[in-house]
Design an enzyme around this catalytic site. Structure first.
Site, short mmCIF file in Angstrom:
data_model
loop_
_atom_site.label_atom_id
_atom_site.label_comp_id
_atom_site.label_asym_id
_atom_site.label_seq_id
_atom_site.Cartn_x
_atom_site.Cartn_y
_atom_site.Cartn_z
N THR A 1 -1.60 7.44 -0.16
CA THR A 1 -2.89 7.30 -0.86
C THR A 1 -3.66 6.06 -0.41
O THR A 1 -4.84 5.93 -0.68
CB THR A 1 -2.66 7.18 -2.38
OG1 THR A 1 -1.93 5.95 -2.61
CG2 THR A 1 -1.86 8.35 -2.92
N ASP B 1 5.73 -6.22 8.93
CA ASP B 1 6.86 -5.73 9.73
C ASP B 1 7.09 -6.60 10.96
O ASP B 1 8.23 -6.89 11.32
CB ASP B 1 6.58 -4.29 10.19
CG ASP B 1 6.89 -3.28 9.09
OD1 ASP B 1 7.49 -3.66 8.08
OD2 ASP B 1 6.51 -2.11 9.26
N ARG C 1 0.84 -1.19 0.00
CA ARG C 1 0.00 0.00 0.00
C ARG C 1 0.87 1.24 0.00
O ARG C 1 1.79 1.35 0.80
CB ARG C 1 -0.83 0.06 1.30
CG ARG C 1 -2.01 -0.79 1.30
CD ARG C 1 -2.98 -0.43 2.38
NE ARG C 1 -2.43 -0.02 3.67
CZ ARG C 1 -3.19 0.25 4.72
NH1 ARG C 1 -4.50 0.15 4.63
NH2 ARG C 1 -2.66 0.61 5.86
C1 PRP Z 1 -0.73 -4.94 4.22
C2 PRP Z 1 -1.49 -6.24 4.28
C3 PRP Z 1 -2.37 -6.16 3.06
C4 PRP Z 1 -2.66 -4.68 2.96
C5 PRP Z 1 -4.05 -4.45 3.48
O1 PRP Z 1 0.32 -5.02 3.36
O2 PRP Z 1 -0.69 -7.37 4.33
O3 PRP Z 1 -1.76 -6.66 1.88
O4 PRP Z 1 -1.71 -4.01 3.78
O5 PRP Z 1 -4.42 -3.14 3.30
P1 PRP Z 1 -5.61 -2.72 2.33
O6 PRP Z 1 -6.73 -3.66 2.57
O7 PRP Z 1 -5.90 -1.31 2.80
O8 PRP Z 1 -5.09 -2.74 0.92
P2 PRP Z 1 1.39 -3.81 3.22
O9 PRP Z 1 0.87 -2.75 2.31
O10 PRP Z 1 1.77 -3.36 4.59
O11 PRP Z 1 2.57 -4.51 2.44
P3 PRP Z 1 3.90 -5.21 3.03
O12 PRP Z 1 3.46 -6.31 3.96
O13 PRP Z 1 4.58 -5.74 1.83
O14 PRP Z 1 4.67 -4.15 3.75
N1 URA Z 2 -1.56 -3.22 6.91
C1 URA Z 2 -1.20 -3.72 8.09
O1 URA Z 2 -0.12 -4.33 8.18
N2 URA Z 2 -2.00 -3.57 9.16
C2 URA Z 2 -3.18 -2.95 9.08
O2 URA Z 2 -3.90 -2.84 10.09
C3 URA Z 2 -3.57 -2.43 7.83
C4 URA Z 2 -2.75 -2.59 6.76
#
Ligand code: PRP
Ligand code: URA
Length: 209
Positions: A107, A202, A103
């Site tokens: 945005t 993370d 994400r």
């Molecule tokens: C997190 C999570 C989802 C997304 C959910 O990933 O694992 O994929 O956010 O958010 P949404 O429903 O608002 O799209 P993140 O963007 O943190 O990616 P990462 O684990 O690769 O850091």
């Molecule tokens: N991504 C995360 O890792 N945690 C949340 O709560 C939402 C998006």
């Protein structure tokens, strides 16, 4: 909520509490996410069709079963990776695809960077794995991609979901079944699920320090 199945088995609730706890260290977080995923795999496959096959026990002939359809697991990177091991433990012949999305922190829109999925999507039951369903942007984009590759039977499996994300995913893809261990209260102003479990990626990979 329509199309949403909540898995509220006591063992899942116990594990989810460990995942939510901010004091849970990364190694335990990973182990418990894997175990919860095995429990979820059991629940989200309970209606799969079976095919009969004759087998011989050491004593006589009887009827055995195999799962009738191919199963494909598609984790959304990164956090979805933490669910694959638990699923594969109970579905060892599942094929695994990968979708890379993160994400944009301002945005909240999903940004894609990797796609690789097996060929037989059209004849498979496809389980999209991601611990978090927050705004629903990443989930909707992942499902859209899989449909474009021919997937027709898709189930979205999460650990925690926000009502906003469930509504968004249902609006863009009313045909898919959504599973979660908990339907949480809401999102905060940064798009994090409340009470949630923080940033699952993370916490799993130690990138929050
Ligand atoms: C997190 C999570 C989802 C997304 C959910 O990933 O694992 O994929 O956010 O958010 P949404 O429903 O608002 O799209 P993140 O963007 O943190 O990616 P990462 O684990 O690769 O850091
Ligand atoms: N991504 C995360 O890792 N945690 C949340 O709560 C939402 C998006």
């Amino acid at each position: 909520m329509k199309n949403l199945i909540q898995i509220d088995h006591p063992l899942v609730k116990r594990d989810l509490s460990v995942l939510r706890d901010r004091n849970t260290p990364g190694n335990l977080f990973r182990a418990v996410l894997r175990r919860t995923s095995s429990l979820l795999a059991y629940e989200v496959t309970r209606d799969l069709a079976l095919r009969r096959r004759p087998i011989r026990t050491p004593l006589e002939q009887t009827t055995g079963y195999t799962i009738a359809q191919h199963i494909v697991l598609v984790p959304i990177l990164r956090a979805g990776l933490g669910m694959v091991g638990g699923f594969v433990e109970v579905i060892p012949d599942a094929r695994v695809g990968h979708i890379g999305l993160y994400r944009n922190e301002e945005t909240l829109q999903p940004v894609d960077y990797y796609f690789k999925v097996p060929r037989q999507l059209g004849t498979s039951v496809v389980f999209v794995l991601d611990p978090m369903l927050a705004t629903g942007g990443s989930g909707s984009a992942a499902v859209q991609y899989l449909k474009g590759k021919g997937a027709r039977s898709i189930r979205f499996v999460s650990i925690v979901a926000a009502p906003e994300g469930v509504r968004a995913l249902r609006r863009s893809h009313p045909d898919i079944q959504i599973y979660t261990c908990a339907l949480d209260r809401t999102l905060d102003k940064n798009g994090y699920i409340l009470p949630g479990l923080g940033d699952a990626g993370d916490r799993m990979f130690g990138t929050n320090e």
